[in-house]
Design a protein around this motif. Sequence first.
Motif, short mmCIF file in Angstrom:
data_model
loop_
_atom_site.label_atom_id
_atom_site.label_comp_id
_atom_site.label_asym_id
_atom_site.label_seq_id
_atom_site.Cartn_x
_atom_site.Cartn_y
_atom_site.Cartn_z
N ASN A 173 0.93 -1.27 -0.07
CA ASN A 173 0.04 -0.14 0.02
C ASN A 173 0.75 1.22 0.16
N PRO A 174 0.45 2.36 -0.41
CA PRO A 174 1.00 3.77 -0.23
C PRO A 174 1.64 3.84 1.02
N ALA A 175 2.97 4.10 1.11
CA ALA A 175 3.51 4.30 2.67
C ALA A 175 4.86 5.30 2.26
N TYR A 176 5.09 5.88 3.29
CA TYR A 176 6.38 6.72 3.49
C TYR A 176 7.18 5.98 4.55
N LEU A 177 8.45 5.71 3.92
CA LEU A 177 9.35 4.67 4.63
C LEU A 177 10.59 5.54 4.98
N SER A 178 11.08 6.03 6.29
CA SER A 178 11.94 6.57 6.65
C SER A 178 12.71 6.08 7.84
N MET A 179 13.81 6.60 8.23
CA MET A 179 14.62 6.08 9.35
C MET A 179 14.87 7.17 10.57
N LYS A 180 14.72 6.46 11.90
CA LYS A 180 14.92 7.12 13.01
C LYS A 180 15.39 6.44 14.07
N ASP A 181 16.59 6.61 14.62
CA ASP A 181 17.29 5.96 15.63
C ASP A 181 17.47 4.35 15.32
N ARG A 182 17.84 4.21 14.08
CA ARG A 182 18.12 2.93 13.60
C ARG A 182 16.87 1.80 13.52
N GLN A 183 15.85 2.84 13.14
CA GLN A 183 14.54 1.97 13.19
C GLN A 183 13.86 2.20 11.67
N LEU A 184 13.14 1.57 11.07
CA LEU A 184 12.64 1.63 10.11
C LEU A 184 11.17 2.26 10.48
N VAL A 185 10.90 3.54 10.01
CA VAL A 185 9.59 4.15 10.25
C VAL A 185 8.68 4.09 9.21
N VAL A 186 7.66 3.40 9.58
CA VAL A 186 6.46 3.07 8.44
C VAL A 186 5.35 4.25 8.70
N GLN A 187 4.92 4.85 7.68
CA GLN A 187 4.02 6.12 7.80
C GLN A 187 2.87 5.82 6.85
N LYS A 188 1.91 5.66 7.09
CA LYS A 188 0.65 5.61 5.97
C LYS A 188 0.55 6.87 5.37
N GLU A 189 0.45 6.73 4.02
CA GLU A 189 0.19 8.03 3.01
C GLU A 189 -1.29 8.01 2.92
N VAL A 190 -1.90 9.11 3.24
CA VAL A 190 -3.56 9.06 3.23
C VAL A 190 -3.61 10.42 2.39
N THR A 191 -4.56 10.19 1.56
CA THR A 191 -4.89 11.38 0.76
C THR A 191 -6.45 11.83 1.29
N SER A 192 -6.48 13.01 1.49
CA SER A 192 -7.88 13.51 1.88
C SER A 192 -8.92 13.35 0.51
N PRO A 193 -10.18 13.03 0.86
CA PRO A 193 -11.29 12.83 -0.13
C PRO A 193 -11.28 14.39 -1.27
N GLY A 194 -11.15 13.82 -2.52
CA GLY A 194 -11.51 14.76 -3.37
C GLY A 194 -10.12 15.59 -3.77
N GLU A 195 -9.15 15.13 -3.03
CA GLU A 195 -7.62 15.52 -3.33
C GLU A 195 -6.89 14.81 -4.10
N THR A 196 -5.77 15.22 -4.61
CA THR A 196 -4.73 14.53 -5.36
C THR A 196 -3.48 14.75 -5.16
N LEU A 197 -3.11 16.03 -4.70
CA LEU A 197 -2.04 16.41 -4.35
C LEU A 197 -1.69 16.22 -2.88
N SER A 198 -2.43 16.78 -1.94
CA SER A 198 -2.24 16.59 -0.65
C SER A 198 -2.44 15.39 0.12
N ARG A 199 -1.43 14.96 0.88
CA ARG A 199 -1.26 13.72 1.58
C ARG A 199 -0.99 14.06 2.90
N THR A 200 -1.49 13.37 3.75
CA THR A 200 -0.96 13.34 5.32
C THR A 200 -0.42 12.21 5.58
#
Length: 310
Positions: free
Chosen positions: A10-37
């Motif tokens: 699934n869409p995700a943003y993967l980064s690193m913090k303190d030698r940990q892989l941080v998994v963040q879910k990419e969420v697009t607001s209804p009706g929006e195509t560019l703005s994600r949280t």
Amino acid sequence: MIKRTLYFGNPAYLSMKDRQLVVQKEVTSPGETLSRTRTDISTIPIEDIGVVMLDNPQITLTHPLLNALLANNTAVITCNERHMPSGMLLPLEGNTLQAERYSNQINASVPLKKQLWQQIIQAKIANQAAVLQEKGVDIEPMRYFQRNVRSGDPDNYEGRAAAYYWKNLFDGVVEGEFTRGRFEDDPNNLLNYGYAVLRAVIARSLVGSGLLPTLGIHHRNKYNAFCLADDIMEPYRPYVDRLVLSILNDFDDVSTLTTELKARLLVIPALDVVIDGKSSPLMVASQRTTASLNDCFEGASRKVLHPVIL
């Protein structure tokens, strides 16, 4: 310790913090195509990760994370639009003695390579026979093929064994006569996916042992960057075949690689394998295989440790 295999579909943003892989879910607001949280999901210690599979075009990785994964000798696999593995990223530096081991590998004699290929094919046929025996198939032809493999397999007993093996493996399980091929009908899709996971595990182990996955013993395709991985994975393939056989017994339809089917195939690195009389996860066993292969290149041994299906 067995390393973890991570799958991201699934869409995700993967980064690193303190030698940990941080998994963040990419969420697009209804009706929006560019703005994600982004919503934090979980963290995983990078040192625990062995394989990462990326199976969505909307996955983003940070450069520090990618470098950390490679430093940990993690195989990063990307999938194409058909959700099949299409590429693999491995570290350039996987062992402190890498230059010396590359030299030994490059200078390996032709007779040694032929003897190693003989061992590989004998081990592969033996494991194929064990899988067929579990099905109640007569394995005497396979035993004959195995016994008669000569150095370099000039009589192509690998091919003869394969013809008998594939003719009988899925008999009574799939409709019609099965044909093994990358672009043939299912369950070839399951085999292709499983072999891709296995290939990544073997390539990772080769790099960890300071060997070059590109320079093969028998495989020599100039367009193949993983010739040695393809050589060494041969005796391990029947483990994937046996897993696919069990999947076919549990599912009525495997024409589409669903998330559930992929989950079943992603356990391959953790499959129980017997090697040198000891049981261990496949990922650990593959490391013993590649380490013993390096011993052969160094002249310290003449025998590679291969897995055995009992």
